[in-house]
Design an enzyme around this catalytic site. Structure first.
Site, PDB file in Angstrom:
ATOM      1  N   THR A 168      41.328  34.235  38.550  1.00 16.88           N
ATOM      2  CA  THR A 168      42.445  34.384  39.481  1.00 16.88           C
ATOM      3  C   THR A 168      42.475  35.790  40.081  1.00 16.88           C
ATOM      4  OG1 THR A 168      44.113  35.034  37.828  1.00 16.88           O
ATOM      5  CG2 THR A 168      43.776  32.695  38.168  1.00 16.88           C
ATOM      6  N   ASP A 169      42.001  36.784  39.336  1.00 19.32           N
ATOM      7  CA  ASP A 169      41.848  38.115  39.907  1.00 19.32           C
ATOM      8  C   ASP A 169      40.817  38.097  41.026  1.00 19.32           C
ATOM      9  OD1 ASP A 169      43.566  40.070  38.621  1.00 19.32           O
ATOM     10  OD2 ASP A 169      42.476  39.667  36.785  1.00 19.32           O
ATOM     11  N   ILE A 170      39.686  37.438  40.772  1.00 14.28           N
ATOM     12  CA  ILE A 170      38.625  37.381  41.773  1.00 14.28           C
ATOM     13  C   ILE A 170      39.094  36.650  43.023  1.00 14.28           C
ATOM     14  CG2 ILE A 170      36.299  36.519  42.255  1.00 14.28           C
ATOM     15  CD1 ILE A 170      36.491  38.938  40.330  1.00 14.28           C
ATOM     16  N   GLY A 173      41.487  38.848  44.930  1.00 16.55           N
ATOM     17  CA  GLY A 173      40.750  39.904  45.613  1.00 16.55           C
ATOM     18  C   GLY A 173      40.077  39.406  46.879  1.00 16.55           C
TER      19      GLY A 173
END
Length: 395
Positions: A168-170, A173
């Site tokens: 979910t960070d990727i 981003g």
């Protein structure tokens, strides 16, 4: 050759992964990225390990190349003044402070657009700037749990599982990169910037794609299918004689080729398997039949057979096998760089292959405050003032 984002300055007030990953991509594309941390370095990933090499965290290295490092104490008037001066000559501010923090510091979009109306202001938070959860902190693992991603990851016998990376960070981003470049493009028409409000929670839910759509259409809560596909069969893993493989049959023509390959052409017109819809209903029966044949030969054998017949196939590879894959080597997906403390380091390269404006690997992941003096001199600070700011722990 030039770079796609040459002349664009990014003021990066993010840490950990989603924001730094976004700004690294923009840096790869040629933007001038200034990574802002508190004095001493406040990006938590600098301490996330092991592994470390010469005190440098592998985690930090993965998302911070092509940046310059500036340290500033944002709790001081002088520190905020440095940021405001940088905003005057910047195109983008991206931050991942908790909702309301930038406003308390007088550095919110409404404040900064008074200094530079062209500024694009991107906030990355766990749950967004609005809504009942907006005040909560958000970490990838928490978001994977809440978004439904974990509920559909794993098999029927397992507990819910997270994806093996902070997905979910990727995703967030990547969405930030898209939003920032869209805002910069719109700015060429309007002449003004805008605010971008991104959350990990929204990004994760957007990734439910067909599983989410199936629920919205039927009201039936999706279940974990492990390495099976909810809507396509056979689209799954099998055991070969010496490993595990993935077969991903996407249409009836490919299924016919698969049946011929294993010497079972009669399956093509079998009413239980002749269409994808029927194969989905009878997935257990078909999987058992196919597994019998795949276990008789090696992964290499099936690889050659499938490649010859254009049947989508892939071996399940470990990371050390991935590192040696000739396709990835040909695509320059592993790059080397020199770091002032860690020496020679290796990083995963960019997947962006632009013919006219290729990505460039110009800067190693910076040490804390590595470029502070240079940046402040460009803003008009002399050496005496810089020394004074250091003595006061402002930079």
């Amino acid at each position: 050759m030039t770079t796609a984002l040459k002349g664009i300055r990014i003021l990066d007030l993010t840490r950990v992964l989603a924001g730094p990953y976004c700004s690294m991509i923009l840096g790869d594309l040629g933007a001038d990225v200034i990574k802002v941390e508190a004095p001493g370095g406040s990006d938590e990933t600098r301490a996330w390990g092991p592994p470390f090499h010469e005190g440098i965290s592998a985690y930090y290295l993965c998302a911070n190349r092509n940046k310059k490092s500036l340290t500033v104490n944002l709790k001081t008037v002088e520190g905020k003044e440095i940021i405001k001066k940088l905003v005057m000559t910047s195109d983008v501010v991206v931050h991942n402070f908790k909702t309301g923090t930038m406003k308390k510091m007088g550095l919110d979009y409404e404040d900064l657009k008074q200094i530079n109306p062209k500024i694009v202001f991107c906030s990355i938070t766990g749950f967004g700037e609005t809504g009942p959860y907006s005040h909560l902190p958000g970490y990838d693992f928490i978001i994977q749990a809440m978004s439904g991603l974990m509920s559909i990851t794993g098999d029927e016998q397992s507990e819910p599982q997270k994806v093996g990376v902070a997905i979910t960070d990727i995703l967030t981003g990547l969405y930030a990169c898209i939003g920032i470049q869209a805002a910069l493009l719109e700015r060429t028409q309007s002449g003004t910037g805008q605010r971008i409000d991104l959350s990990l929670y929204d990004s994760a839910v957007s990734a439910l794609i067909n599983i989410g759509s199936s629920f919205l259409m039927t009201g039936k809560t999706p279940q974990r299918l492990g390495n099976h596909h909810a809507n396509i069969v056979p689209y799954q893993t099998f055991h070969s004689k010496d490993g595990q493989i993935v077969i991903a049959v996407g249409n009836d023509r490919q299924f016919a080729n698969l049946c011929k390959m294993i010497g079972q052409p009669e399956l093509i017109n079998d009413p239980l398997f002749s269409t994808n819809s029927s194969r989905v209903i009878h997935r257990r029966e078909l999987s058992a039949i196919l597994q019998t044949f795949f276990s008789e030969q090696t992964t290499s054998y099936w690889k050659n057979k499938c490649f010859d017949l254009n049947i989508p196939f892939g071996p399940i590879q470990s990371i050390d096998q991935v590192r040696k894959d000739p396709q990835l080597l040909a695509r320059r997906m592993f790059i080397s760089a020199k770091h002032p403390r860690a020496g020679d380091i290796e990083m995963i390269g960019s997947p962006l292959k632009l013919s006219k404006t290729p990505v460039a690997y110009r800067e190693h992941p910076p040490e804390p405050s590595e470029h502070t003096d240079i940046i402040l001199r460009d803003l008009g600070y002399d050496d005496k003032k810089i020394k004074e700011l250091k003595s006061l722990n402002i930079i």
